[in-house]
Design a protein around this motif. Structure first.
Motif, PDB file in Angstrom:
ATOM      1  N   GLN A  18     -34.978   0.296  26.291  1.00  0.00           N
ATOM      2  CA  GLN A  18     -35.456   1.553  26.989  1.00  0.00           C
ATOM      3  C   GLN A  18     -34.058   2.245  27.511  1.00  0.00           C
ATOM      4  O   GLN A  18     -33.999   2.407  28.508  1.00  0.00           O
ATOM      5  CB  GLN A  18     -36.417   1.237  28.079  1.00  0.00           C
ATOM      6  N   LEU A  19     -33.316   2.584  26.371  1.00  0.00           N
ATOM      7  CA  LEU A  19     -31.908   3.241  26.627  1.00  0.00           C
ATOM      8  C   LEU A  19     -32.233   4.591  26.624  1.00  0.00           C
ATOM      9  O   LEU A  19     -33.047   5.287  26.229  1.00  0.00           O
ATOM     10  CB  LEU A  19     -30.897   2.946  25.687  1.00  0.00           C
ATOM     11  N   PRO A  20     -31.437   5.391  27.259  1.00  0.00           N
ATOM     12  CA  PRO A  20     -31.637   7.278  27.480  1.00  0.00           C
ATOM     13  C   PRO A  20     -31.643   7.508  26.089  1.00  0.00           C
ATOM     14  O   PRO A  20     -30.958   7.059  25.178  1.00  0.00           O
ATOM     15  CB  PRO A  20     -30.243   7.476  28.304  1.00  0.00           C
ATOM     16  N   ALA A  21     -32.470   8.589  26.019  1.00  0.00           N
ATOM     17  CA  ALA A  21     -32.686   9.136  24.678  1.00  0.00           C
ATOM     18  C   ALA A  21     -31.255   9.806  24.218  1.00  0.00           C
ATOM     19  O   ALA A  21     -31.158   9.987  22.822  1.00  0.00           O
ATOM     20  CB  ALA A  21     -33.446  10.582  24.881  1.00  0.00           C
ATOM     21  N   PHE A  46     -26.288   3.908  17.050  1.00  0.00           N
ATOM     22  CA  PHE A  46     -26.357   4.749  18.024  1.00  0.00           C
ATOM     23  C   PHE A  46     -25.085   6.031  18.043  1.00  0.00           C
ATOM     24  O   PHE A  46     -24.318   5.779  17.350  1.00  0.00           O
ATOM     25  CB  PHE A  46     -25.994   4.228  19.536  1.00  0.00           C
ATOM     26  N   LYS A  47     -25.503   7.019  18.761  1.00  0.00           N
ATOM     27  CA  LYS A  47     -24.425   8.187  18.829  1.00  0.00           C
ATOM     28  C   LYS A  47     -24.744   8.691  20.146  1.00  0.00           C
ATOM     29  O   LYS A  47     -25.796   8.861  20.862  1.00  0.00           O
ATOM     30  CB  LYS A  47     -24.814   9.419  17.829  1.00  0.00           C
ATOM     31  N   LEU A  93     -19.298   9.097  21.029  1.00  0.00           N
ATOM     32  CA  LEU A  93     -19.059   7.632  20.511  1.00  0.00           C
ATOM     33  C   LEU A  93     -20.521   7.373  19.553  1.00  0.00           C
ATOM     34  O   LEU A  93     -21.300   7.707  19.635  1.00  0.00           O
ATOM     35  CB  LEU A  93     -19.299   6.582  21.843  1.00  0.00           C
ATOM     36  N   SER A  94     -19.849   6.571  18.230  1.00  0.00           N
ATOM     37  CA  SER A  94     -20.839   6.075  17.533  1.00  0.00           C
ATOM     38  C   SER A  94     -20.584   4.838  17.141  1.00  0.00           C
ATOM     39  O   SER A  94     -19.459   4.314  17.220  1.00  0.00           O
ATOM     40  CB  SER A  94     -20.908   7.225  16.397  1.00  0.00           C
ATOM     41  N   LEU A 131     -19.966  -2.333  17.262  1.00  0.00           N
ATOM     42  CA  LEU A 131     -18.806  -2.188  16.471  1.00  0.00           C
ATOM     43  C   LEU A 131     -18.963  -0.702  16.691  1.00  0.00           C
ATOM     44  O   LEU A 131     -19.614   0.179  16.300  1.00  0.00           O
ATOM     45  CB  LEU A 131     -19.161  -2.451  15.150  1.00  0.00           C
ATOM     46  N   PHE A 132     -17.614  -0.230  17.161  1.00  0.00           N
ATOM     47  CA  PHE A 132     -17.554   1.388  17.056  1.00  0.00           C
ATOM     48  C   PHE A 132     -16.706   1.754  16.048  1.00  0.00           C
ATOM     49  O   PHE A 132     -16.195   1.130  15.384  1.00  0.00           O
ATOM     50  CB  PHE A 132     -16.576   1.413  18.415  1.00  0.00           C
ATOM     51  N   ASP A 133     -17.205   3.072  15.644  1.00  0.00           N
ATOM     52  CA  ASP A 133     -16.694   3.667  14.439  1.00  0.00           C
ATOM     53  C   ASP A 133     -15.293   4.298  14.500  1.00  0.00           C
ATOM     54  O   ASP A 133     -14.955   4.892  13.605  1.00  0.00           O
ATOM     55  CB  ASP A 133     -17.613   4.878  13.822  1.00  0.00           C
ATOM     56  N   LYS A 134     -14.654   4.141  15.579  1.00  0.00           N
ATOM     57  CA  LYS A 134     -13.067   4.706  15.707  1.00  0.00           C
ATOM     58  C   LYS A 134     -12.537   3.691  16.765  1.00  0.00           C
ATOM     59  O   LYS A 134     -13.070   3.088  17.416  1.00  0.00           O
ATOM     60  CB  LYS A 134     -13.383   6.016  16.109  1.00  0.00           C
ATOM     61  N   GLN A 135     -11.080   3.967  16.956  1.00  0.00           N
ATOM     62  CA  GLN A 135     -10.475   3.140  17.987  1.00  0.00           C
ATOM     63  C   GLN A 135     -10.808   3.676  19.266  1.00  0.00           C
ATOM     64  O   GLN A 135     -11.099   4.955  19.542  1.00  0.00           O
ATOM     65  CB  GLN A 135      -8.860   3.602  17.853  1.00  0.00           C
TER      66      GLN A 135
END
Length: 527
Positions: free
Chosen positions: A366-369, A399-400, A404-405, A496-500
């Protein structure tokens, strides 16, 4: 005395062939085959685990060292029992006869019993491997003259230290060592007038200064130090007496003291002097300096302390041992074979216990949309691990959120064996970890988060383990919390993030705290 070693002679097949020819000349009996077969069957799971662990490239050096030490040990046994036997050839005629040697027999009984208890209650592979090696060598001691068996103890300890424990050893023993070191450091800091620093804060400060290639607990330093000490003992041919044991205790104490001193200096630099970058820079030099001084101290004690061992076997002892005869061998067979059969039965009973089945299921997050969650299938490595260990529940989402993604893995389990350190999966996917630390923006005893950066990849990762009343970024803390009966239900959150990532930003704090609260809601719903 010459210490030169004929390498070609050590690794040639001639020695091994001579050993086997001697065995068959003396009529290897069926009970011996049954005895050793039962041992192999009993320890088969551990043998397979060791073999699989040695197949990893990171353990190749340990495998080479293991082969070298084993070759030297076989060479020594060969020289003492076949090539240069005692006058009258007593040892050669008795090489394959089971004999009553009380120290090896007691060691065998204790090692097998401890192995069964560990397999039944905890089932930690590295501890099982220790008792496997001790059990095998203890059984071998019932075939060898006691003097030969005793002189091989140091090489066997070295062989055990080359087993592929890797990060597992730090996982299971690192936490108790960290807590012990942090408690002593806390008392030392209090004596210096630096109060209000808890053990948990000390551990987090130490982790934030640490590099991924060095253990913060000091356990790797202790392990490497013991490897140095036993190797020096073997090279110097020191006798294992009370003086040698005191030297070992003093060396162990010195390593621990230097590690605690390193922690105190790091905490003072971080908190009192407010120089976190300096603390990170001196972390490794402090550890290496303490280790080097402790090793010099140990070498000095060995050189000027324990007496040299006598390389000659005692003919009187061997002839007295030979008087035991066939009757002692028969009694030992009638004791050991039923003993191993019972141990094997208990071990098989433990392995047939049923565990909860693995299920890849949604947690109804139930995370924010704004998180824009989308389901993602587990990777082959993740799925195989969870299925092998019968994890309770696991879900993976893409997630996005706020520029952040990435992907997040959430796994709920009631058994500590069903969780693992996320570094294992990340390195298994081909990533090389550059740095591992606790995020300073989240640095508090209630919610520490482990952050990872990688070499040659524009990626970053974070993770933590969460229970209804406790959160940690340390896998060993999670393990021992359940082993000690404090918590049973845990959730691993791995991102795991797609960037530093800049971990110091407010955005990262909000992101992680949002996930923390949602995981807490899920945990409360499972109680």
């Amino acid at each position: 005395m010459s210490h030169s070693i004929n390498i070609k002679n050590i690794y040639s097949f001639q020695n091994f062939l001579s050993l086997f020819k001697s065995l068959f000349k003396n009529k290897v009996r069926i009970p011996d085959i049954v005895l050793w077969s039962l041992m192999i069957i009993l320890f088969s799971r551990t043998i397979l685990w060791i073999g699989k662990s040695f197949s990893y490239s990171s353990n190749r050096l340990s495998l080479i060292i293991l082969i070298g030490i084993t070759g030297l040990l076989i060479q020594k046994i060969y020289n003492k029992t076949i090539k240069n036997p005692l006058p009258g050839n007593q040892v050669k005629s008795k090489i394959i006869r089971l004999r009553l040697n009380w120290p090896p027999l007691i060691s065998l009984i204790c090692s097998v019993t401890c192995y069964i208890l560990l397999e039944y209650f905890i089932k930690i592979n590295i501890f099982s491997s220790l008792f496997f090696a001790l059990s095998m060598y203890s059984l071998l001691g019932l075939y060898l003259p006691f003097d030969v068996w005793k002189k091989g103890l140091i090489p066997v300890i070295l062989i055990i230290q080359t087993l592929p424990f890797g990060n597992n050893f730090d996982t299971y023993l690192g936490f108790p060592m960290r807590m012990f070191s942090a408690e002593i450091a806390e008392q030392a800091l209090s004596a210096l007038g630096i109060a209000n620093i808890s053990r948990e804060t000390i551990i987090i400060i130490e982790n934030s200064a640490a590099q991924v290639d060095l253990s913060c607990s000091g356990l790797k330093g202790l392990w490497s130090g013991l490897l140095f000490f036993f190797t020096a003992t073997w090279m110097e041919q020191k006798r294992l007496n009370l003086r040698w044991f005191v030297s070992l205790i003093l060396f162990f104490t010195a390593l621990t003291a230097f590690n605690i001193l390193r922690i105190v200096i790091l905490v003072i630099t971080e908190t009192a002097l407010l120089m976190p970058k300096i603390a990170a820079a001196i972390h490794i030099p402090l550890g290496l300096t303490g280790f080097i001084f402790a090793c010099i101290f140990a070498w000095f004690m060995l050189k000027n302390g324990s007496d040299k061992s006598n390389n000659e076997l005692s003919p009187q002892k061997c002839s007295s041992e030979d008087k035991a005869g066939k009757s002692a061998s028969i009694k030992l067979y009638f004791f050991l074979i039923p003993f191993l059969l019972v141990a094997l039965w208990l071990h098989q009973e433990r392995n047939t216990l049923q565990f909860s089945a693995y299920a890849e299921t949604n947690f109804n997050l139930q995370l924010p949309a704004s998180f824009s969650l989308k389901p993602v299938p587990l990777t082959k490595l993740e799925s195989s691990f969870l299925q092998k260990n019968r994890g309770d529940k696991a879900v993976k989402k893409k997630f996005k959120w706020n520029n952040l993604s990435g992907t997040m893995l959430i796994a709920l389990n009631h058994n500590w064996r069903n969780h693992h350190s996320p570094e294992d999966c990340l390195t298994g996917e081909g990533l090389t970890i550059k740095q591992s630390a606790t995020a300073t923006v989240l640095m508090n005893s209630s919610f520490p988060v482990k952050t990872l950066t990688f070499e040659h990849r524009d990626l970053a990762a974070s993770y933590w383990f969460q229970s209804p009343s406790f959160t940690t970024d340390d896998f060993s803390s999670r393990v021992w919390a359940q082993v000690m009966g404090k918590e049973k239900t845990w959730i691993l959150v791995s991102i795991l993030f797609d960037k530093q990532i800049d971990w110091e930003t407010k955005k990262m704090k909000v992101f992680h705290l949002t996930l923390f609260r949602e995981v807490k809601r899920i945990l409360n719903g499972t109680l």
